[in-house]
Design an enzyme around this catalytic site. Structure first.
Site, PDB file in Angstrom:
ATOM      1  N   ASN A 154     -32.046 -39.350 -26.698  1.00 16.89           N
ATOM      2  CA  ASN A 154     -31.965 -38.642 -25.422  1.00 16.89           C
ATOM      3  C   ASN A 154     -31.973 -39.577 -24.218  1.00 16.89           C
ATOM      4  OD1 ASN A 154     -34.573 -38.695 -26.866  1.00 16.89           O
ATOM      5  ND2 ASN A 154     -35.438 -38.063 -24.921  1.00 16.89           N
TER       6      ASN A 154
ATOM      7  N   CYS B 289     -40.357 -35.929 -18.185  1.00 15.59           N
ATOM      8  CA  CYS B 289     -41.766 -35.961 -18.497  1.00 15.59           C
ATOM      9  C   CYS B 289     -42.392 -34.717 -17.923  1.00 15.59           C
ATOM     10  CB  CYS B 289     -42.304 -37.215 -17.840  1.00 15.59           C
ATOM     11  SG  CYS B 289     -43.858 -37.658 -18.452  1.00 15.59           S
TER      12      CYS B 289
ATOM     13  N   GLY C 149     -36.788 -26.653 -29.560  1.00 19.35           N
ATOM     14  CA  GLY C 149     -36.539 -27.797 -30.429  1.00 19.35           C
ATOM     15  C   GLY C 149     -37.872 -28.391 -30.882  1.00 19.35           C
ATOM     16  N   THR C 150     -38.823 -28.404 -29.977  1.00 16.36           N
ATOM     17  CA  THR C 150     -40.155 -28.931 -30.293  1.00 16.36           C
ATOM     18  C   THR C 150     -40.765 -28.198 -31.483  1.00 16.36           C
ATOM     19  OG1 THR C 150     -40.525 -29.608 -28.006  1.00 16.36           O
ATOM     20  CG2 THR C 150     -42.494 -29.179 -29.333  1.00 16.36           C
TER      21      THR C 150
HETATM   22  N1  PLP Z   1     -35.555 -33.562 -29.423  1.00 14.08           N
HETATM   23  C1  PLP Z   1     -34.854 -34.217 -28.494  1.00 14.08           C
HETATM   24  C2  PLP Z   1     -34.037 -35.398 -28.888  1.00 14.08           C
HETATM   25  C3  PLP Z   1     -34.875 -33.784 -27.161  1.00 14.08           C
HETATM   26  O1  PLP Z   1     -34.168 -34.456 -26.233  1.00 14.08           O
HETATM   27  C4  PLP Z   1     -35.657 -32.652 -26.825  1.00 14.08           C
HETATM   28  C5  PLP Z   1     -35.739 -32.198 -25.422  1.00 14.08           C
HETATM   29  O2  PLP Z   1     -35.770 -32.995 -24.499  1.00 14.08           O
HETATM   30  C6  PLP Z   1     -36.370 -32.003 -27.849  1.00 14.08           C
HETATM   31  C7  PLP Z   1     -36.289 -32.483 -29.129  1.00 14.08           C
HETATM   32  C8  PLP Z   1     -37.230 -30.815 -27.567  1.00 14.08           C
HETATM   33  O3  PLP Z   1     -36.483 -29.643 -27.369  1.00 14.08           O
HETATM   34  P1  PLP Z   1     -37.131 -28.426 -26.539  1.00 14.08           P
HETATM   35  O4  PLP Z   1     -37.052 -28.799 -25.094  1.00 14.08           O
HETATM   36  O5  PLP Z   1     -36.282 -27.256 -26.895  1.00 14.08           O
HETATM   37  O6  PLP Z   1     -38.528 -28.285 -27.021  1.00 14.08           O
END
Ligand code: PLP
Length: 379
Positions: A150, A324, A71-72
């Site tokens: 989140n 974290c 997601g990052t």
């Molecule tokens: N966006 C949100 C709202 C998240 O909660 C997270 C992960 O905690 C991410 C992006 C990042 O996803 P990833 O862990 O696949 O990099």
């Protein structure tokens, strides 16, 4: 020894059986999906099946799905100066809400002086009037807001924001990582021009994500350049097993959504009532619509770090506000943005449920909370 209780599903989820099987099948294949021989075509088929599944699940076209490593990475890819919508005018600045994930707050490829921040209310919901005000002054903007937070679970007014953003000639990116599989999410209904997803929050493997782009959005600048994979939007040989696992997880998560969400909401409400029964405990964002699985709470004089360890010793896995990477509890930027004092923000503990959470897990968590709450608050 009693079984552990896992209540940290917003951090990550267990791998679904369907995802594991799909991955094991994929690991048996030799081929590179870019190769034209039979072995390559077999791997390609798995990738394209998963792409079609994700696309159908979120109302997109398969060719507009870009698989990434997380997601990052999908967020970093989305935040791309030069993106163009139907007007053809590229976005020149970025507006992000103050409660976004760190990967959005980092701003992607936008220079720091081109990034503005959108305020949120005390309940942790983005302030649409502030979005309007920021957009009324300046060139076309890319606006990035999350579908659900989140930490608090607060749902954001994405569709309303989309109307405002499009009215001002801008584009909307939605981080839907926490929304997928918990609330219905279709890019068209939400008005998202770009949306981010991550497999490990829905029972898929860690280390695979996707950026989905709406038809007609152009100018996406790759982060990784090299081979022409993902239609030149993300170079690098595809993570075939990860993608296959993602596809399998999405299929189950979306099919089971209504039933899972109802079950989780009932358990969450029971949990929340029990938490409140200990003197002074308060739940954040409880006056707005939230994800069905998330409770973020605190109590006067409460220290998240001590509480997380206390729960852990009682066999219950929970987290402080945000997970974290260093393992150290930092004051939550989300609660600070909501106007809470850092001492309150440092006492916030998050319990998040999932599809296999059972009533007994909630009872165990409440037992631990009564024990801890009473000693910590006295001490
Ligand atoms: N966006 C949100 C709202 C998240 O909660 C997270 C992960 O905690 C991410 C992006 C990042 O996803 P990833 O862990 O696949 O990099």
């Amino acid at each position: 020894m009693p079984m552990r209780v896992y209540l940290d599903w917003n951090a990550t989820t267990p791998l679904r059986a369907e995802a594991r099987s799909a991955m094991l099948r994929a690991y048996e294949l030799i081929g590179n999906p870019s190769s034209i021989h039979a072995e390559g075509r077999e791997a390609r088929r798995l990738v394209e099946d998963a792409r079609a599944t994700l696309a159908t699940s979120v109302g997109a076209l398969p060719r507009n799905v870009v698989f990434t490593s997380s997601g990052t990475e999908a967020n970093a890819l989305a935040l791309s100066p030069g993106l163009r919508g139907p007007s053809g005018r590229p976005v020149e600045r970025l507006l992000v809400s103050a409660i976004e994930h760190a990967s959005v707050l980092a701003g992607g490829r936008f220079p720091a002086d081109k990034i503005g921040q959108i305020r949120v209310t005390r309940s942790g919901v983005i302030d649409l009037d502030h979005v309007k005000a920021l957009l009324s002054d300046g060139p076309p903007a890319l606006v990035s807001i999350m579908a659900a937070n989140n930490e608090t679970g607060a749902l954001q007014p994405v569709a309303e924001a989309a109307g405002i953003v499009h009215g001002a000639g801008g584009l909307l990116h939605v981080d839907a990582v926490q929304a997928l599989g918990k609330i219905p999410f279709e890019i068209k209904t939400m008005g998202a021009d770009l949306a981010t997803f991550s497999a490990h929050k829905i029972g898929g493997p860690k280390g695979i994500g996707a950026l989905v782009v709406a038809e007609g959005v152009a100018g996406l600048e790759p982060v990784l350049r090299g081979g022409g994979q993902e239609l030149n939007r993300r170079a690098g040989t595809e993570n075939v097993a990860g993608i296959a696992g993602f596809g399998a997880a999405v299929r189950v998560a979306v099919q089971a959504l209504t039933e899972d969400a109802e079950r989780m909401a009932t358990l969450r409400d029971h949990l929340e009532n029990g938490i409140r029964a200990v003197a002074g405990a308060m739940v954040f964002s409880d006056d707005v619509k939230r994800l069905p699985n998330t409770v973020l709470f605190t109590a006067p004089g409460f220290k998240a770090e001590t509480a997380v360890i206390g729960f852990d010793l009682e066999g219950v896995a929970v987290s402080s506000g945000s997970a974290c990477s260093s393992g150290k509890v930092q004051p939550s930027h989300v609660l600070s943005a909501m106007g809470y004092d850092p001492t309150v923000a440092q006492g916030a503990v998050r319990l998040s449920l999932g599809w296999s959470t059972e009533p007994d897990d909630i009872n165990r968590a409440l037992e631990a909370w009564r024990k801890l709450g009473n000693t910590l608050l006295k001490g």
